[in-house]
Design a protein around this motif. Sequence first.
Motif, short mmCIF file in Angstrom:
data_model
loop_
_atom_site.label_atom_id
_atom_site.label_comp_id
_atom_site.label_asym_id
_atom_site.label_seq_id
_atom_site.Cartn_x
_atom_site.Cartn_y
_atom_site.Cartn_z
N VAL A 1 5.49 4.22 3.68
CA VAL A 1 5.30 3.98 2.25
C VAL A 1 3.96 4.58 1.85
O VAL A 1 2.98 4.49 2.60
CB VAL A 1 5.37 2.47 1.91
N HIS A 2 3.91 5.24 0.69
CA HIS A 2 2.70 5.90 0.22
C HIS A 2 1.86 4.92 -0.58
O HIS A 2 2.37 4.17 -1.41
CB HIS A 2 3.08 7.10 -0.66
N VAL A 3 0.54 4.92 -0.33
CA VAL A 3 -0.38 4.02 -1.02
C VAL A 3 -1.60 4.79 -1.49
O VAL A 3 -1.93 5.85 -0.95
CB VAL A 3 -0.82 2.86 -0.10
N ILE A 4 -2.27 4.27 -2.51
CA ILE A 4 -3.49 4.89 -3.05
C ILE A 4 -4.56 3.81 -3.23
O ILE A 4 -4.27 2.62 -3.18
CB ILE A 4 -3.23 5.58 -4.40
N ASP A 5 -5.79 4.26 -3.46
CA ASP A 5 -6.85 3.32 -3.82
C ASP A 5 -6.54 2.72 -5.18
O ASP A 5 -5.88 3.35 -6.03
CB ASP A 5 -8.20 4.03 -3.88
N ASN A 6 -7.00 1.51 -5.42
CA ASN A 6 -6.75 0.84 -6.69
C ASN A 6 -7.52 1.53 -7.81
O ASN A 6 -8.75 1.58 -7.79
CB ASN A 6 -7.16 -0.63 -6.59
N ALA A 7 -6.80 2.04 -8.80
CA ALA A 7 -7.43 2.73 -9.93
C ALA A 7 -7.99 1.75 -10.96
O ALA A 7 -8.73 2.17 -11.86
CB ALA A 7 -6.41 3.66 -10.59
N PHE A 8 -7.68 0.48 -10.84
CA PHE A 8 -8.12 -0.51 -11.83
C PHE A 8 -8.72 -1.73 -11.14
O PHE A 8 -8.26 -2.86 -11.34
CB PHE A 8 -6.95 -0.93 -12.72
N PRO A 9 -9.76 -1.54 -10.33
CA PRO A 9 -10.30 -2.66 -9.55
C PRO A 9 -10.86 -3.79 -10.41
O PRO A 9 -10.90 -4.94 -9.95
CB PRO A 9 -11.39 -2.00 -8.70
N ALA A 10 -11.31 -3.46 -11.62
CA ALA A 10 -11.87 -4.51 -12.48
C ALA A 10 -10.78 -5.37 -13.11
O ALA A 10 -11.05 -6.48 -13.57
CB ALA A 10 -12.73 -3.88 -13.58
N LEU A 11 -9.56 -4.87 -13.12
CA LEU A 11 -8.48 -5.58 -13.80
C LEU A 11 -7.50 -6.25 -12.84
O LEU A 11 -6.78 -7.17 -13.24
CB LEU A 11 -7.70 -4.60 -14.69
N GLN A 12 -7.46 -5.78 -11.61
CA GLN A 12 -6.50 -6.34 -10.66
C GLN A 12 -7.09 -6.32 -9.26
O GLN A 12 -7.97 -5.52 -8.96
CB GLN A 12 -5.19 -5.53 -10.70
N SER A 13 -6.62 -7.19 -8.45
CA SER A 13 -7.16 -7.30 -7.10
C SER A 13 -6.04 -7.55 -6.11
O SER A 13 -4.98 -8.05 -6.48
CB SER A 13 -8.20 -8.43 -7.03
N PRO A 14 -6.24 -7.21 -4.85
CA PRO A 14 -5.19 -7.40 -3.84
C PRO A 14 -4.99 -8.89 -3.55
O PRO A 14 -5.81 -9.71 -3.94
CB PRO A 14 -5.76 -6.65 -2.63
N SER A 15 -3.87 -9.25 -2.88
CA SER A 15 -3.05 -8.33 -2.10
C SER A 15 -1.84 -7.83 -2.89
O SER A 15 -1.41 -8.44 -3.86
CB SER A 15 -2.54 -9.03 -0.84
N TRP A 16 -1.28 -6.66 -2.39
CA TRP A 16 -0.01 -6.15 -2.87
C TRP A 16 0.92 -6.04 -1.68
O TRP A 16 0.49 -5.76 -0.56
CB TRP A 16 -0.19 -4.78 -3.53
N TYR A 17 2.20 -6.22 -1.95
CA TYR A 17 3.19 -6.18 -0.87
C TYR A 17 4.19 -5.06 -1.12
O TYR A 17 4.94 -5.08 -2.09
CB TYR A 17 3.91 -7.54 -0.76
N HIS A 18 4.16 -4.08 -0.25
CA HIS A 18 5.11 -2.98 -0.29
C HIS A 18 6.13 -3.18 0.83
O HIS A 18 6.08 -4.15 1.59
CB HIS A 18 4.39 -1.64 -0.13
N SER A 19 7.02 -2.23 0.95
CA SER A 19 8.03 -2.29 2.00
C SER A 19 8.18 -0.92 2.64
O SER A 19 8.24 0.09 1.95
CB SER A 19 9.38 -2.75 1.43
N ALA A 20 8.23 -0.91 3.96
CA ALA A 20 8.53 0.31 4.71
C ALA A 20 9.84 0.09 5.44
O ALA A 20 10.04 -0.94 6.10
CB ALA A 20 7.42 0.63 5.70
N SER A 21 10.76 1.03 5.29
CA SER A 21 12.07 0.87 5.91
C SER A 21 12.58 2.21 6.41
O SER A 21 12.09 3.27 6.01
CB SER A 21 13.07 0.29 4.91
N ALA A 22 13.55 2.16 7.29
CA ALA A 22 14.15 3.38 7.83
C ALA A 22 15.55 3.06 8.32
O ALA A 22 15.82 1.96 8.81
CB ALA A 22 13.31 3.94 8.98
N VAL A 23 16.46 4.03 8.17
CA VAL A 23 17.82 3.89 8.68
C VAL A 23 17.87 4.44 10.09
O VAL A 23 17.40 5.55 10.35
CB VAL A 23 18.82 4.65 7.78
N SER A 24 18.41 3.66 11.01
CA SER A 24 18.44 4.07 12.41
C SER A 24 19.64 4.95 12.70
O SER A 24 20.76 4.68 12.26
CB SER A 24 18.49 2.84 13.31
N ALA A 25 19.40 6.00 13.45
CA ALA A 25 20.48 6.87 13.92
C ALA A 25 20.75 6.63 15.39
O ALA A 25 21.21 7.53 16.10
CB ALA A 25 20.11 8.34 13.67
#
Length: 208
Positions: free
Chosen positions: A137-161
């Motif tokens: 999953v692609h992530v970036i630095d927080n562009a609005f640190p004064a307005l929002q703070s962590p944590s954030w929850y993303h998801s990384a997934s993959a289909v198995s072959a």
Amino acid sequence: MTRRPVVSVFRSLGLLAAVCAAFPLTAAAQQVCDDNARIAYQNAVNAGATESSLEAQFGHCRGPVTQGLTAVITNFNIFYEKMNSCGLHPQQRRAACDVQIRQNFGFGGAAGSNEHVRFCFDCNRDGIWDASVVGSVHVIDNAFPALQSPSWYHSASAVSAAPTAICPWGSGRAINMRAILSWAAVPATCNSQPIWGNRIDFPARLDP
């Protein structure tokens, strides 16, 4: 003195008995949360029971239950990111983990970076990793640190072959899995120990 109230009482009791015969005591009345309660719950859901009705009948089953933990979490450096839980969607052949972003910074600025997760399959539960696949999953630095703070929850997934001869999808058999979270660098093997990230070993099952 009339006997009508008595007759009325007997009629009421007879009606109550008929109702009880047609509709057995609810799980709430029985205060039991076993396999029979699970069957009753599923039947109620299939019959179109409302959420409030389910709450009234089975709400007590939500009580505290203590169970042994079967997942093993190994933390490396989790200041910036970490996984908290993982699982397998066997019908989609998809493994997934949450990726908790814990800081405003340290992810490559506006250009960002990737959080990689290698999912490993031990199909025979013999300690040998038979197959693996990588998600990210692609992530970036927080562009609005004064307005929002962590944590954030993303998801990384993959289909198995993974070959069906090794991991027979739909077989119902239990397998062992490992998920390795690594920031920026893809975990090279199922034994990789990343600098930033963590590892979760957990059981799964190949339900049809």
